[in-house]
Design a protein around this motif. Structure first.
Motif, PDB file in Angstrom:
ATOM      1  N   PHE A  21       0.781  -1.235   0.000  1.00 48.07           N
ATOM      2  CA  PHE A  21       0.000   0.000   0.000  1.00 48.07           C
ATOM      3  C   PHE A  21       0.817   1.292   0.000  1.00 48.07           C
ATOM      4  O   PHE A  21       0.274   2.345   0.223  1.00 48.07           O
ATOM      5  N   LYS A  51      -1.003   3.575  -2.386  1.00 48.00           N
ATOM      6  CA  LYS A  51      -2.459   3.516  -2.524  1.00 48.00           C
ATOM      7  C   LYS A  51      -3.195   3.995  -1.286  1.00 48.00           C
ATOM      8  O   LYS A  51      -4.383   3.768  -1.133  1.00 48.00           O
ATOM      9  N   LEU A  75      -7.699   3.950  -0.111  1.00 48.80           N
ATOM     10  CA  LEU A  75      -7.734   2.601   0.444  1.00 48.80           C
ATOM     11  C   LEU A  75      -9.139   2.185   0.878  1.00 48.80           C
ATOM     12  O   LEU A  75      -9.864   2.958   1.487  1.00 48.80           O
ATOM     13  N   ASP A  95      -9.522  -3.591  -0.652  1.00 45.63           N
ATOM     14  CA  ASP A  95      -8.081  -3.549  -0.915  1.00 45.63           C
ATOM     15  C   ASP A  95      -7.312  -4.317   0.157  1.00 45.63           C
ATOM     16  O   ASP A  95      -6.371  -5.062  -0.144  1.00 45.63           O
ATOM     17  N   SER A 113      -1.828  -6.329   6.241  1.00 43.56           N
ATOM     18  CA  SER A 113      -3.249  -6.590   6.025  1.00 43.56           C
ATOM     19  C   SER A 113      -3.706  -7.839   6.772  1.00 43.56           C
ATOM     20  O   SER A 113      -4.800  -7.863   7.352  1.00 43.56           O
TER      21      SER A 113
END
Length: 325
Positions: free
Chosen positions: A210, A213, A217, A221, A233
């Motif tokens: 990430f 991004k 988010l 995702d 994550s």
């Protein structure tokens, strides 16, 4: 399709999409149409009528083979008056959806809160079939619950039972839109997953996935990155499972249920959350109450609401009294 088979029409109304489906007496979705939601009374009325008409035209079904129209929707409702009292994401207030559709199609209409509809669907045809006590929990943009207790749907005095997302798990936690502090929705909803991830990335926690991004988010995702092995994550989703597990323990202790069934967009996207929920419940719950409770994902998936909304029209006599009229 059998030329004499009867069906019901189900509507699953959300803030971004409306799913219309032709549902058989076995809870099977025979045909479906999906469209984007347009808020405001005039646009909304036109849209739901067009969706039903398109579905009937698509399958060339005679009206005498349709038993009724079942509606599952978010927002505050009055199931007896068949009105959407308030739905911010639909820009509707005191909207008589039952009256509108009954006048247009000459069919009986039933209105459910979306989580209640899903609970009925799972109870009649899904993971909760054969159970007398179950709790359906939806984990999506928000968090809600539908409760079947001793073969009856619990709706409360004003159709507001099951606001599972607004139980507090931290009295010193962040302020929720409902006015309470530390609500479960602030820790474990799809919205919360994205917000927590953005906050942690902004304060320096590392993710190989990430780094570019962060601003846009979403929970999807995070789930996608977890499937690809992103440790940031994976850790976050396991933590989300722990929060949900703590909330679920409270429901099990309060209602002594047989099964907890989890659905909604977040649960459909991630396989990591369910094991974390189960571990937390077994670790912290009263063993005699939690050890036999089945905790599993919805078998109806994204169809749970639209199928459950038609449940009243296909119930046996001994099930009928359990559902709102």
């Amino acid at each position: 399709m059998n030329a004499t088979e009867e069906f019901s029409i189900g509507l699953d109304i959300g803030g971004t999409k409306i799913l219309s489906a032709l549902v058989s007496k076995n809870g099977e979705v025979v045909s479906e149409i999906q469209c984007d939601t347009k808020g405001g009374e005039e646009n909304f009325s036109h849209q739901i009528i067009l969706a039903i008409e398109s579905l009937l035209e698509k399958e060339d079904i005679e009206m005498n083979r349709i038993k009724g129209i079942g509606i599952a929707t978010a927002g505050v409702i009055d199931s007896k008056k068949k009105e959407i009292l308030y739905a911010n994401n639909l820009n509707l207030e005191n909207y008589p959806i039952g009256n509108v559709l009954e006048k247009k199609f000459g069919l009986p209409v039933q209105l459910y809160n979306d989580a209640n509809a899903a609970a009925v669907g799972e109870w009649l045809w899904g993971s909760g079939k054969g159970k007398h006590n179950l709790i359906y929990i939806t984990v999506s943009t928000g968090i809600g619950a539908g409760i079947i207790s001793n073969d009856s749907l619990l709706t409360g005095s004003h159709d507001s039972a099951g606001e599972f997302g607004h139980i507090s798990i931290n009295l010193n936690g962040p302020l929720c839109a409902c006015g309470n502090k530390g609500c479960l929705e602030n820790y474990a909803s799809g919205t919360a997953i994205a917000a927590i991830a953005r906050e942690r990335l902004a304060t320096g926690e590392a993710s190989h996935y990430f780094f570019a991004k962060m601003d846009g988010l979403t929970a999807v995702d995070i789930c996608t990155a977890a499937k690809m092995g992103d440790s940031f994550s994976i850790g976050l989703l396991k933590e989300i499972g722990e929060y949900l597990g703590l909330g679920i323990i409270n429901l099990i202790h309060l209602l002594n249920t047989e099964a907890v069934i989890l659905g909604g967009g977040v649960m459909n996207e991630s396989e990591l959350i369910l094991p974390s929920i189960r571990r937390t419940v077994q670790k912290h719950g009263i063993q005699s109450m939690v050890e036999k409770v089945k905790i599993e994902k919805s078998s109806l998936g994204s169809y749970a609401c639209v199928v459950g909304a038609t449940g009243l029209f296909f119930c046996k006599n001994d099930q009928l009294a359990a559902l709102p009229h």
